[in-house]
Design a protein around this motif. Structure first.
Motif, short mmCIF file in Angstrom:
data_model
loop_
_atom_site.label_atom_id
_atom_site.label_comp_id
_atom_site.label_asym_id
_atom_site.label_seq_id
_atom_site.Cartn_x
_atom_site.Cartn_y
_atom_site.Cartn_z
N PRO A 344 0.98 -1.07 -0.11
CA PRO A 344 -0.01 -0.06 -0.01
C PRO A 344 1.14 1.29 0.19
O PRO A 344 1.98 1.33 0.60
CB PRO A 344 -0.74 0.04 1.41
CG PRO A 344 -0.60 -1.34 1.77
CD PRO A 344 0.57 -2.12 1.11
N MET A 345 0.36 2.31 -0.56
CA MET A 345 1.01 3.64 -0.59
C MET A 345 1.28 3.95 0.49
O MET A 345 0.37 4.18 1.44
CB MET A 345 0.30 4.67 -1.75
CG MET A 345 0.33 4.03 -3.23
SD MET A 345 1.91 4.06 -3.87
CE MET A 345 1.70 3.25 -5.43
N THR A 346 2.60 4.55 0.80
CA THR A 346 2.85 5.44 2.00
C THR A 346 2.07 6.64 2.13
O THR A 346 1.95 7.24 3.43
CB THR A 346 4.29 5.44 2.16
OG1 THR A 346 4.95 4.25 1.52
CG2 THR A 346 4.97 5.46 3.74
N MET A 347 2.29 7.34 1.21
CA MET A 347 1.56 8.72 1.11
C MET A 347 0.21 8.97 1.41
O MET A 347 -0.74 8.02 1.09
CB MET A 347 1.84 8.98 -0.33
CG MET A 347 1.12 10.66 -0.76
SD MET A 347 2.33 11.83 -0.30
CE MET A 347 1.25 13.24 -0.38
N ARG A 348 -0.06 9.94 2.22
CA ARG A 348 -1.49 10.23 2.64
C ARG A 348 -1.75 11.59 2.56
O ARG A 348 -0.48 12.47 2.96
CB ARG A 348 -1.51 9.84 4.31
CG ARG A 348 -1.43 8.28 4.66
CD ARG A 348 -2.83 7.62 4.19
NE ARG A 348 -2.61 6.04 4.67
CZ ARG A 348 -2.05 5.33 3.71
NH1 ARG A 348 -1.61 5.70 2.41
NH2 ARG A 348 -1.99 3.81 3.82
N ALA A 349 -2.75 12.04 2.26
CA ALA A 349 -3.17 13.50 2.22
C ALA A 349 -3.03 14.18 3.49
O ALA A 349 -3.54 13.45 4.69
CB ALA A 349 -4.60 13.80 1.78
N GLY A 350 -2.31 15.28 3.65
CA GLY A 350 -2.08 16.00 4.86
C GLY A 350 -1.17 15.44 5.84
O GLY A 350 -1.17 15.80 7.00
N LYS A 351 -0.33 14.49 5.53
CA LYS A 351 0.66 13.92 6.16
C LYS A 351 1.72 15.02 6.66
O LYS A 351 2.11 15.81 5.97
CB LYS A 351 1.30 12.99 5.31
CG LYS A 351 1.90 11.56 6.08
CD LYS A 351 2.58 10.91 5.15
CE LYS A 351 3.53 9.71 6.03
NZ LYS A 351 4.08 8.82 5.01
N PRO A 424 20.35 -1.05 -0.68
CA PRO A 424 19.25 -1.89 -1.29
C PRO A 424 18.04 -0.55 -1.60
O PRO A 424 17.85 0.38 -0.64
CB PRO A 424 18.43 -2.55 -0.10
CG PRO A 424 19.36 -2.38 1.15
CD PRO A 424 20.58 -1.28 0.87
N VAL A 425 17.60 -0.86 -2.78
CA VAL A 425 16.62 0.19 -3.24
C VAL A 425 15.43 0.04 -2.54
O VAL A 425 14.55 0.92 -2.32
CB VAL A 425 16.37 0.06 -4.99
CG1 VAL A 425 15.39 1.06 -5.37
CG2 VAL A 425 17.79 0.30 -5.37
N PHE A 426 14.66 -1.11 -2.36
CA PHE A 426 13.66 -1.50 -1.93
C PHE A 426 13.25 -0.95 -0.79
O PHE A 426 12.07 -0.39 -0.36
CB PHE A 426 13.27 -2.98 -1.88
CG PHE A 426 13.79 -3.89 -3.05
CD1 PHE A 426 13.40 -3.27 -4.26
CD2 PHE A 426 14.45 -5.00 -3.41
CE1 PHE A 426 13.83 -3.93 -5.69
CE2 PHE A 426 14.50 -5.66 -4.45
CZ PHE A 426 14.39 -5.36 -5.59
N GLU A 427 14.20 -0.87 0.35
CA GLU A 427 14.00 -0.38 1.65
C GLU A 427 13.72 1.16 1.62
O GLU A 427 12.91 1.40 2.13
CB GLU A 427 15.26 -0.63 2.63
CG GLU A 427 15.43 -1.95 2.97
CD GLU A 427 16.70 -2.27 3.74
OE1 GLU A 427 17.26 -1.04 4.23
OE2 GLU A 427 17.01 -3.44 3.99
N LEU A 428 14.58 1.74 0.64
CA LEU A 428 14.20 3.28 0.41
C LEU A 428 12.90 3.49 -0.20
O LEU A 428 11.99 4.42 0.54
CB LEU A 428 15.27 3.80 -0.39
CG LEU A 428 15.05 5.06 -0.78
CD1 LEU A 428 15.05 6.12 0.38
CD2 LEU A 428 16.17 5.70 -1.76
N LEU A 429 12.37 2.51 -1.15
CA LEU A 429 11.10 2.86 -1.56
C LEU A 429 9.93 2.53 -0.86
O LEU A 429 8.90 3.32 -0.81
CB LEU A 429 11.09 2.10 -2.98
CG LEU A 429 11.83 2.61 -4.24
CD1 LEU A 429 11.82 1.45 -5.37
CD2 LEU A 429 11.63 3.77 -4.76
N GLU A 430 9.97 1.50 0.06
CA GLU A 430 9.05 1.43 1.18
C GLU A 430 8.85 2.40 2.04
O GLU A 430 7.88 2.59 2.67
CB GLU A 430 9.29 -0.13 1.67
CG GLU A 430 8.89 -1.24 0.68
CD GLU A 430 9.07 -2.41 1.27
OE1 GLU A 430 9.19 -2.64 2.50
OE2 GLU A 430 8.93 -3.41 0.31
#
Lengths: 542, 299
Positions: A344-351, A424-430
């Motif tokens: 699931p996307m980490t981004m949330r509105a108003g974060k 590792p790229v994945f950790e950063l992206l998560e």
């Protein structure tokens, strides 16, 4: 072999290094000139990646200039018999790279002298000028260059020569641009693994002299050989070497991954070994002159299949070279990963705190200066909105020093972390909310796939086939000033407008599913590899 | 005699996706298949492009050349032949998007062409098929024009007949002929481009008519080109045809040639009592043709 030099005479070149280099040099030239007398004049090189060879076919009498202070010695390898014609090869043994070169071969980037003052006043204006020059080149390309495939005669069956003579398990020759970081290189490494899996022996060559820092990623397997043509053989001799390799090693398939000299070897190969199947994979249409897809299209009549990674490239080959029947779309996706649910996307509105990421090489293509300008503008935006903002920039390349300087100049050094590409790229992206990918040119960036898979919203410039994955709302204009303004507006909207954010996420998911319906590169290439492996074996059984 | 037989098929199409599919099926069934099939699309709007690209996934020989607009049959054959020549084919097989070759049509043309040269020493400039209508009768509009010495080699009834011109429905043209005489005239747009081109090729040596090579031309009615049959609905084609032929007659035979042609057209229309409003348009086309001198592009 007769050497007229004792190893003790190389104080500045460790003997082991020289012997190792010599072994590779001899293997290449003995295959190229199997019956001839080889006379090597060896010099101490000051170049860590290229041996600057000069080859003279015939008798050669050295002059005083040939025994220069760098002269290491003479090495004679007798030919088949006394009457064998001689070949003289003069080359400098490349030196070992120093630690700085080992991490980055190219010198740090600097703005061009004429525009340096503009860069120091405002780097974005400099970028804008460079962008305009680039667009001008693109316009000239579109007007001036007629893209036509070279004609090819297929000959007559009456003149068919003997078929493949070599014994041994069938093999594949994989030509790469180089063994450094990059999307095309990623696919090439995958292909090497698939070829091994299909039962082929694998020969790898690279076009561009470099330290080939990813050579260590080649599987440790007796069936793999990386031949350093990039280091020891000038491009004009590649066709002859490749033909000898094909004949001698039962090579059934040649797969070209952005390897320009291998394209130029095709006429020789087609004339001398017409049974060899040739495929190529291309990723990105470059502005300056069309790049590898243009080269590939020009050689289309010498190639059996063009594997492409996006519909954008399908259109390019079709519109420019009309190569409909030779095109095979194979996405750079892993079918097993496609089956897994997306994070699931980490981004949330108003974060209240946002984490931005960038993953890519620090070359002009990725617009590192524009990236810093975007981050600077986003920091201002964040301050106004009371948002805690930080960024992680992962990669390496000649722009690194310039990026660090700009981060310090803009007071961003504490909020923007630059990480090595080996992390590792994945950790950063998560961890990150948004992936920024300003780019002057792109195929379909692998990192965008990875971002979607790991719950990070990618924002990218509208170039290449990026719109096949990213919805309209997440694409930025190409012009640097416009890129920066649009990036801030877009982040602001994603942060404020929950519905907009949800729509973008839904569209990303839909695009992911849509791309998953297309065949993957493995699904397209593996049957070709299996067929090459079985063809060679059938012949041996017969 | 050339032993090189690499053949490129060139099919010009415009908004006939269903018929084009049948043509591609027929090409796929050929005993001797062309190495490359160029589908030249005159900017169709009926999904022809998608159909061809989908078909190309099963037929790797397909090359798809979409033209920027509708350049007519003449523009299509010009572009297709130019592209195929540039890619190195040794023979070019030109045909329409509604003509279905029998499975051995291409093989017979190739055999007849190389056989003729082996037997008689002359290089035919082209070889054309017998074009039949859907009921098996001879297709009127695709009847080749015989050369003056057409029966020269017709001793035992098996040798091909010499012809001076033919239509672009199943005609095989060798590379040397294109190299020597250039490309069809694209400016003709439609009609008479085939007759002009094959007549031009015949300057080297006539073509041969090969009745054993058969093609079915799937057209609505089996009518030839006769000005007595001129109708309002056909007028636009006749006008192009008249302009093009008038231009050709003027080029080849001067004012006398043009006058002779104009008189024949006049007689045909007069004898059939064609309405004056149609006749006037045809006369105007002849006049336009008298001053119409399109260039010939060489390769």
């Amino acid at each position: 072999m007769f050497m007229s030099m004792p190893t003790a005479r190389f104080p500045s070149q460790p003997a082991e290094h020289v012997s190792r280099e010599l072994a590779e040099i001899l293997a290449i030239y003995e295959r190229l000139y199997p019956a001839r007398h080889l006379n090597f004049y060896l010099y101490e090189g000051d170049n860590p990646v290229w041996c600057e060879p000069t080859i003279i076919e015939g008798e050669f009498v050295p002059g005083p200039e040939h025994l220069s202070p760098e002269y290491l010695g003479h090495l004679a390898c007798p030919g088949k018999d006394d009457a064998a014609p001689p070949v003289t090869i003069m080359l400098s043994v490349p030196r070992a790279p120093d630690p700085r070169e080992a991490s980055q071969t190219e010198p740090d980037w600097k703005p061009v002298r004429l525009l340096r003052m503009i860069y120091f006043l405002n780097p974005l204006i400099y970028e804008q000028i460079r962008h305009m020059a680039e667009m001008m080149r693109k316009w000239r390309r579109d007007r001036g260059r007629d893209m036509v495939a070279l004609a090819r005669g297929h000959g007559t069956p009456l003149m068919t020569g003997p078929g493949p003579q070599a014994n041994g398990r069938p093999a594949i020759l994989i030509g790469m641009h180089w063994l450094e970081l990059g999307g095309a290189e990623n696919l090439a490494f995958d292909c090497i693994g698939w070829a091994l899996e299909a039962g082929l022996r694998v020969f790898v060559i690279a076009a561009v002299p470099s330290l080939q820092r990813l050579a260590g990623r080649l599987p440790q397997d007796a069936d793999i050989r990386f031949i350093r043509l990039d280091r020891y053989l000038p491009h004009h001799l590649w066709p002859r070497f490749v033909e000898r390799l094909v004949q001698g090693e039962n090579i059934r398939l040649v797969h070209i991954h952005h390897c320009a000299p291998l394209y130029r070897a095709l006429p020789y190969l087609r004339a001398r070994a017409p049974w060899v199947r040739v495929i190529d994979s291309t990723h990105i249409v470059e502005y300056a002159d069309g790049g590898y897809p243009r080269i590939s299209g020009t050689w289309s009549n010498f190639i059996d299949t063009h594997h492409v990674i996006s519909n954008d490239l399908i259109r390019f080959y079709q519109d420019r070279f009309h190569a409909a029947g030779k095109l095979a779309l194979g996405r750079m996706l892993d079918r097993s990963q496609l089956a897994q649910p997306l994070v699931p996307m980490t981004m949330r509105a108003g974060k209240k705190s946002l984490h931005f990421a960038f993953v890519g090489r620090f070359y002009y293509q990725k617009r590192p200066i524009v990236l810093i300008a975007i981050l600077r503008a986003l920091m201002r935006w964040a301050r106004r909105g009371g948002v805690e903002l930080r960024a992680t920039v992962m990669g390496e390349g000649p722009f690194r020093a310039a990026m660090c300087r700009l981060l310090r100049r803009y007071g961003l050094a504490e909020r923007v972390e630059i990480r090595s590409a080996r992390m590792p790229v994945f950790e950063l992206l998560e961890e990150a909310d948004i992936l920024l990918l300003p780019s002057s040119n792109e195929g379909l960036a692998l990192v965008c796939y990875e971002a979607v898979r790991h719950g990070c919203i990618p924002i990218s410039t509208r170039v290449g086939a990026q719109d096949e994955l990213l919805p309209e709302g997440l694409l930025l204009p190409l012009s640097p000033f416009a890129t920066v303004r649009a990036a801030v507006r877009l982040v602001d909207r994603l942060w404020r407008d929950g519905d907009f954010l949800a729509r973008q996420v839904a569209e990303l998911n839909a695009a992911w599913t849509r791309l998953g319906d297309d065949p993957t590169a493995r699904e397209v290439l593996m049957p070709v590899y299996l067929s090459a492996a079985s063809t060679g074996q059938e012949r041996r059984r017969a | 005699m050339s032993v090189l037989t690499g053949t490129a098929a060139i099919i010009v199409t415009f908004n006939r996706a269903a018929k084009l599919t049948k043509v591609l099926d027929a090409l796929d069934r050929q005993v001797v298949r062309p190495e490359v099939i160029w589908v030249v699309d005159n900017a169709s709007t009926d999904g022809t492009g998608d159909l061809v690209l989908a078909r190309a996934r099963q037929m790797p020989a397909i090359r798809y050349l979409r033209l920027p607009g509708n350049l007519g049959g003449a523009g299509g054959f010009h572009a297709g032949l130019k592209a195929a020549y540039a890619q190195g084919a040794n023979y070019f097989w030109l045909s329409d998007d509604d003509a279905y070759p029998e499975p051995d049509a291409l093989r017979v043309l190739q055999e007849e062409m190389t056989g003729f040269q082996a037997r008689h020493g002359w290089r035919p400039a082209f070889a054309c098929s017998r074009v039949e209508w859907t009921d098996g009768s001879l297709c009127e509009m695709n009847t080749p024009r015989p050369a003056w010495d057409w029966p020269r080699f017709l001793c035992d009834g098996s040798a091909p007949v010499l012809v001076e011109s033919c239509s672009f429905v199943s005609v095989l043209i060798p590379r040397w002929a294109v190299k020597e005489h250039g490309l069809p005239i694209a400016d003709y747009f439609i009609w008479f481009d085939d007759v002009e081109y094959t007549s031009r090729l015949s300057r080297s040596y006539p073509g041969i008519f090969c009745p054993r090579s058969r093609v079915v031309h799937d057209i609505a009615s089996n009518r030839g080109v006769h000005f007595g049959q001129l109708r309002e609905s056909d007028l636009w084609k006749y006008r192009y045809g008249t302009r093009n032929e008038a231009s050709f007659r003027r080029r080849e035979g001067g004012i006398a040639g043009l006058a002779g042609y104009a008189f024949r057209v006049h007689r045909q229309m007069k004898d059939a009592d064609v309405p004056w409003r149609l006749r006037r348009r045809i006369y105007a086309s002849i006049l336009r043709g008298a001053g119409f001198r399109p260039g010939i592009e060489r390769v």
